[in-house]
Design an enzyme around this catalytic site. Structure first.
Site, PDB file in Angstrom:
ATOM      1  N   LYS A 225      65.603  42.645  73.546  1.00  0.00           N
ATOM      2  CA  LYS A 225      66.341  42.097  74.682  1.00  0.00           C
ATOM      3  C   LYS A 225      66.634  40.626  74.493  1.00  0.00           C
ATOM      4  CE  LYS A 225      65.465  45.226  78.499  1.00  0.00           C
ATOM      5  NZ  LYS A 225      65.039  45.366  79.886  1.00  0.00           N
TER       6      LYS A 225
ATOM      7  N   LYS B  77      70.888  56.849  69.947  1.00  0.00           N
ATOM      8  CA  LYS B  77      70.422  57.387  71.222  1.00  0.00           C
ATOM      9  C   LYS B  77      71.518  57.277  72.292  1.00  0.00           C
ATOM     10  CE  LYS B  77      66.836  56.310  74.288  1.00  0.00           C
ATOM     11  NZ  LYS B  77      65.657  55.556  74.672  1.00  0.00           N
TER      12      LYS B  77
ATOM     13  N   LYS C 237      73.318  54.083  78.336  1.00  0.00           N
ATOM     14  CA  LYS C 237      74.266  53.673  79.367  1.00  0.00           C
ATOM     15  C   LYS C 237      74.927  52.347  79.025  1.00  0.00           C
ATOM     16  CE  LYS C 237      70.372  51.704  81.704  1.00  0.00           C
ATOM     17  NZ  LYS C 237      69.247  51.975  82.564  1.00  0.00           N
TER      18      LYS C 237
END
Ligand code: TRP
Length: 333
Positions: free
Chosen positions: A114, A196, A199
């Protein structure tokens, strides 16, 4: 009967996908069994570790709660609540922050990811996020923590924090265990089946949102990337077909062998339509219930108020005990 406690949380950050449904929401509802009590929270405090628009955050928080109810979270078997409604989360997080080493947090792979993705906003909250998550877990004396594979490291840190605290101050916490679904983590992108399903993928054809209309679900599956061989098989060399087969099995309860036998010798088109049908059959009633609940404001509020009250009463006991053990109750005798 002494009930064991289950706890999990979901961030209200954006669209929830088929991956979230299979990996989290669906299991949460299945975990509601007679010998357990579940706490499920919408982790909005976690969400502000990345920039959020205030209005959108509020709206998505309530939508996530409605979606959880629509997916079968039953307020009689579970306390469903909004994390920020229970102040004990931030209160315990501070104490736990003081029992967590920077070295431990530096090892968290999600933090590393992140901070690369949000290089302009590497804030202290992003760094101590796993400690807040440990507080979520330890407040409720939870034994089982259903999470996706990506959160396993955070649950392990929560265990380490609990074990250390118990050693220093006496047994204040139950040491939790993660429950990782075998199938759930494996739902891959429909446009690049080596990645994967996510979203945050800019291409909406790569994922199925739980709230996608049935016609959109069908269209996305029909466009799913496969290969030119036309062979129905579970084969890591053919990730597209393998992904479709495994979604099909997840939604029909069939075994991989049964699915392969069913579609053997047929084109990918048949499989794609069958996968879409199976997914729609399960999601459509959830979508209808979700839409209905969004209009039932009074009901939604009462569920969340009750959930928070129930959560608070358990959480308060833990925090009071912790404050006493650490020497923070400072009562004048
Ligand atoms: N960090 C989790 C995620 O992003 C969400 C979460 C917050 C959570 N608190 C939790 C999961 C406690 C399990 C237990 O998916």
């Amino acid at each position: 009967m002494e009930k064991k406690t289950v706890l999990s949380g979901i961030q209200p950050s954006g669209i929830l996908t088929l991956g979230n449904y299979v990996g989290a929401l669906r299991n949460w509802s299945l975990l509601q069994q007679d010998d357990r009590f579940c706490y499920y929270c919408v982790a909005n405090l976690h969400a502000i570790t990345v920039k959020q628009d205030a209005e959108a955050l509020n709206r998505r928080t309530l939508e996530a709660a409605a979606l959880l109810l629509a997916c079968g979270i039953d307020p009689k078997r579970s306390a469903l609540f909004i994390q920020s409604h229970v102040k004990e989360h931030t209160e315990l997080a501070w104490v736990l922050n003081c029992g967590t080493y920077i070295g431990e947090l530096n090892r968290m792979t999600q933090f590393k990811d992140k901070s690369q993705r949000h290089a302009d906003n590497i804030n202290a909250g992003l760094f101590t996020y796993p400690v807040l998550m440990a507080a979520d877990i330890l407040l409720y004396q939870a034994s089982y923590i259903p999470v996706g594979k990506d959160q396993k490291q955070h649950v392990e840190l929560a265990r380490d924090i609990a074990i250390r605290f118990n050693k220093n101050y006496g047994d204040a916490f139950i040491v939790p265990e993660p429950i990782i679904p075998k199938l759930g983590g494996k739902i891959m992108s429909l446009t690049d089946p080596t990645k994967k399903m996510s979203k945050s993928d800019p291409n909406p054809n790569s994922y199925i949102a739980i709230t996608d209309e049935p016609s959109v679900i069908l269209k996305k599956f029909k466009r799913a990337v496969t290969d030119s061989e036309g062979i129905i098989a579970y084969d890591p060399e053919r990730p597209g077909v393998t992904n479709l087969l495994s979604i099909y099995c997840t939604f029909t309860g069939k075994t991989p062998e049964e699915a392969v036998a069913e579609f053997a010798g047929q084109g990918y088109g048949k499989l794609k339509t069958a996968v879409a049908d199976a997914v729609i059959a399960e999601l459509e009633p959830i979508q209808n219930e979700y839409k209905r609940l969004l209009d039932e404001k009074t009901y939604l509020k009462s569920v969340l108020d009750d959930g928070a009250a129930q959560a608070r009463s358990t959480a308060r006991k833990t925090v009071d005990d912790v404050l006493r053990r650490v020497g923070l109750d400072a009562t004048v005798m």
